[in-house]
Design a protein around this motif. Sequence first.
Motif, short mmCIF file in Angstrom:
data_model
loop_
_atom_site.label_atom_id
_atom_site.label_comp_id
_atom_site.label_asym_id
_atom_site.label_seq_id
_atom_site.Cartn_x
_atom_site.Cartn_y
_atom_site.Cartn_z
N SER A 150 17.59 -4.15 -8.54
CA SER A 150 17.05 -5.05 -9.60
C SER A 150 15.65 -5.28 -8.94
N HIS A 151 15.57 -4.75 -7.83
CA HIS A 151 14.21 -5.05 -6.86
C HIS A 151 13.16 -3.96 -6.88
N PRO A 152 12.37 -3.66 -7.85
CA PRO A 152 11.78 -2.43 -7.87
C PRO A 152 10.69 -2.62 -6.77
N PRO A 153 10.19 -1.44 -6.58
CA PRO A 153 8.67 -1.55 -5.57
C PRO A 153 7.66 -2.56 -6.27
N TYR A 154 6.90 -3.24 -5.36
CA TYR A 154 5.72 -4.04 -5.82
C TYR A 154 4.64 -3.13 -6.10
N PRO A 155 3.61 -3.87 -6.62
CA PRO A 155 2.23 -3.10 -7.00
C PRO A 155 1.56 -2.60 -5.53
N SER A 156 1.09 -1.35 -5.75
CA SER A 156 0.71 -0.61 -4.26
C SER A 156 -0.82 -0.05 -4.49
N ALA A 157 -1.31 -0.50 -3.54
CA ALA A 157 -2.87 -0.01 -3.56
C ALA A 157 -2.85 1.15 -2.75
N PRO A 158 -4.11 2.27 -2.90
CA PRO A 158 -4.33 3.35 -2.31
C PRO A 158 -4.22 3.22 -0.82
N ALA A 159 -3.59 4.11 0.09
CA ALA A 159 -3.66 4.48 1.39
C ALA A 159 -4.94 4.40 2.09
N PRO A 160 -5.19 3.56 2.99
CA PRO A 160 -6.58 4.07 3.57
C PRO A 160 -6.41 5.05 4.71
N ILE A 161 -6.06 6.39 4.30
CA ILE A 161 -6.09 7.23 5.04
C ILE A 161 -7.17 8.16 4.97
N CYS A 162 -8.02 8.32 6.03
CA CYS A 162 -9.22 9.44 5.94
C CYS A 162 -9.14 10.88 5.69
N SER A 163 -8.08 11.14 6.59
CA SER A 163 -7.77 12.64 6.77
C SER A 163 -7.21 13.28 5.20
N ARG A 178 0.84 -1.35 0.05
CA ARG A 178 0.13 0.06 -0.04
C ARG A 178 0.79 1.32 -0.17
N ASP A 179 0.24 2.34 -0.52
CA ASP A 179 0.90 3.64 -0.43
C ASP A 179 0.99 3.87 1.15
N LEU A 180 2.24 4.78 1.29
CA LEU A 180 2.42 5.13 2.84
C LEU A 180 2.85 4.19 3.84
N ALA A 181 3.17 3.04 3.40
CA ALA A 181 3.26 2.04 4.17
C ALA A 181 5.06 1.96 4.51
N TYR A 182 5.36 1.40 5.72
CA TYR A 182 6.96 1.34 5.76
C TYR A 182 6.96 0.01 6.44
N HIS A 183 7.65 -1.08 5.72
CA HIS A 183 7.82 -2.28 6.34
C HIS A 183 9.49 -2.86 6.66
N GLY A 184 10.21 -1.85 6.37
CA GLY A 184 11.71 -2.06 6.79
C GLY A 184 12.54 -1.43 5.81
N TRP A 185 13.98 -1.95 5.91
CA TRP A 185 14.81 -0.90 5.22
C TRP A 185 15.83 -2.18 4.13
N THR A 186 15.59 -3.47 4.47
CA THR A 186 16.23 -4.46 3.59
C THR A 186 15.63 -4.42 2.34
N ALA A 187 16.25 -4.97 1.17
CA ALA A 187 15.80 -4.93 -0.14
C ALA A 187 14.27 -5.19 -0.42
N GLY A 188 13.84 -6.40 0.23
CA GLY A 188 12.58 -6.94 -0.10
C GLY A 188 11.35 -5.83 0.73
N ALA A 189 11.89 -5.80 1.97
CA ALA A 189 11.08 -4.75 2.70
C ALA A 189 10.90 -3.42 2.29
N ALA A 190 11.96 -3.02 1.80
CA ALA A 190 12.01 -1.53 1.26
C ALA A 190 11.12 -1.33 -0.16
N ALA A 191 11.03 -2.77 -0.90
CA ALA A 191 10.25 -2.77 -2.25
C ALA A 191 8.72 -2.74 -1.78
N VAL A 192 8.44 -3.18 -0.48
CA VAL A 192 6.87 -3.23 -0.06
C VAL A 192 6.98 -1.64 0.76
N THR A 193 7.77 -1.05 0.82
CA THR A 193 7.38 0.25 1.60
C THR A 193 7.08 1.45 0.61
#
Length: 465
Positions: free
Chosen positions: A170-183, A133-148
């Motif tokens: 060579s590890h681009p970001p994965y597909p990302s869904a809209p962030a569920p942020i109501c503000s 998802r947009d606006l996520a943070y899942h970590g700093w390593t290559a795979g985790a950064a790709a889902v950040t």
Amino acid sequence: MTGRDPGRRYLMGTSPRTHRLDVTATGAEGSWIELADGRRLLDFHGQHMCIGVGHRHPKLTAALHRAVDRLDYVADFFPHQDKDRAARLLVEETMDESAWVGGVRFVSSGSEATELAMIVAKLYKNRPLIVTRDLAYHGWTAGAAAVTGITALRNGLTLEDGSSRPVPTSHPPYPSAPAPICSSCPLGQTYPSCKDSTGTLACVNATERVIRSAGVDRVAAFITEIWHGAGAFLVPDEYVGQIRELTRRLGVLWIDDEAISGVGRTGRWWAFQHYDVHPDIMTAAKGLSSSAVPVGACLVSTEIADFFGRGWWGHSSTFAGHPLALAAVVATLEIMIEEDLVSRAADLGGVVESRLKDIVARHGCAAGYSGRGLVWGVELIRDPATGQRWVEADRWRNPGLDPTTGFQPTGLVLGECLRRDVLLFSYAPNTVTIAPPLRITAEEMEIGLDALDAALDRLDERNAA
């Protein structure tokens, strides 16, 4: 020593924020950090939202001493007393008697836990993609950064001239869904009118479109945070249940990242427990050992555990299941149970919410707040009439594209709090986050909230100038 340590010139920092305090930390106790110049700072953010039972809890300290004297290291293929007990406590004591967890693997950090969860999902489903998802943070390593989904936290370097250098990979970001942020809904919707005729949230419908566009037969899992730690917001109430229904219907795993929101932070053991559902895979870290020792964990469903039990898994980590880390996990969980800190977080959360409601109502610079238990974000605004923010790009800021100079409202607020010996952090440019130790006293909580209140007075004055 009260001056600058000469050895400090050899330390690589990550940003100017890292060196905002130029006084050596010398000790810590409870909710306080002690500095070499004699000051004591109220750790009102738990630094990286990672201090659970407080600094130097005597039971945790004693457990670490015993562990050092007993077993310094064994490889992960050895069972040992604290590993067995840590797994049993997690499964039997924190899951509300639910039998969904079939296996636990301990690693060295939240980033490692994310990497492991992604590996498990891909192997189990035999599919290559993770949707995030947009606006996520899942970590700093290559795979985790790709889902950040927060571009500014994807390991890039912003130089003094304002140019930006992303990490070549060579590890681009994965597909990302809209962030569920109501503000500040990225879909331009307003909650609750964003629901369709079936009651489904617009962001959930958009998530389904992202998964279908990527190819359901190629998506192993959808990874989420319920409390967005770096994004500093809580998802809408209906979101979690609807995502659980969606992932089950499409045959996609749900990975729940609870590195920040877990271990009592939201007033339940785990944030997903507020919604009467459970994930397929869950990650934990930070509060799992109260950050006294680095540790992370990946918990999987009985079905996934049974699948992996039928074969040989070529996966190894030097420090996985480290005796010192697992001693800290056991002690932390026992303290949480004995002192009923989960209920304490829920009770104090009600006090914080009541106080924040009053603070936001009295300050034009405060647009709102979001959170639960002992994790909250306060939104800062430049013009209450128009909704204009100080940093227009907000959480979607891209280094090198959006200006990094100019007035930063969180810098003023954090600086004013620091002048009052209260330590707060901020990851989003218009949002201040509160996440103190779960053992913070009511009196200490008021000290922190009073400092925030006074800091917002100064920001109001800046807005009016």
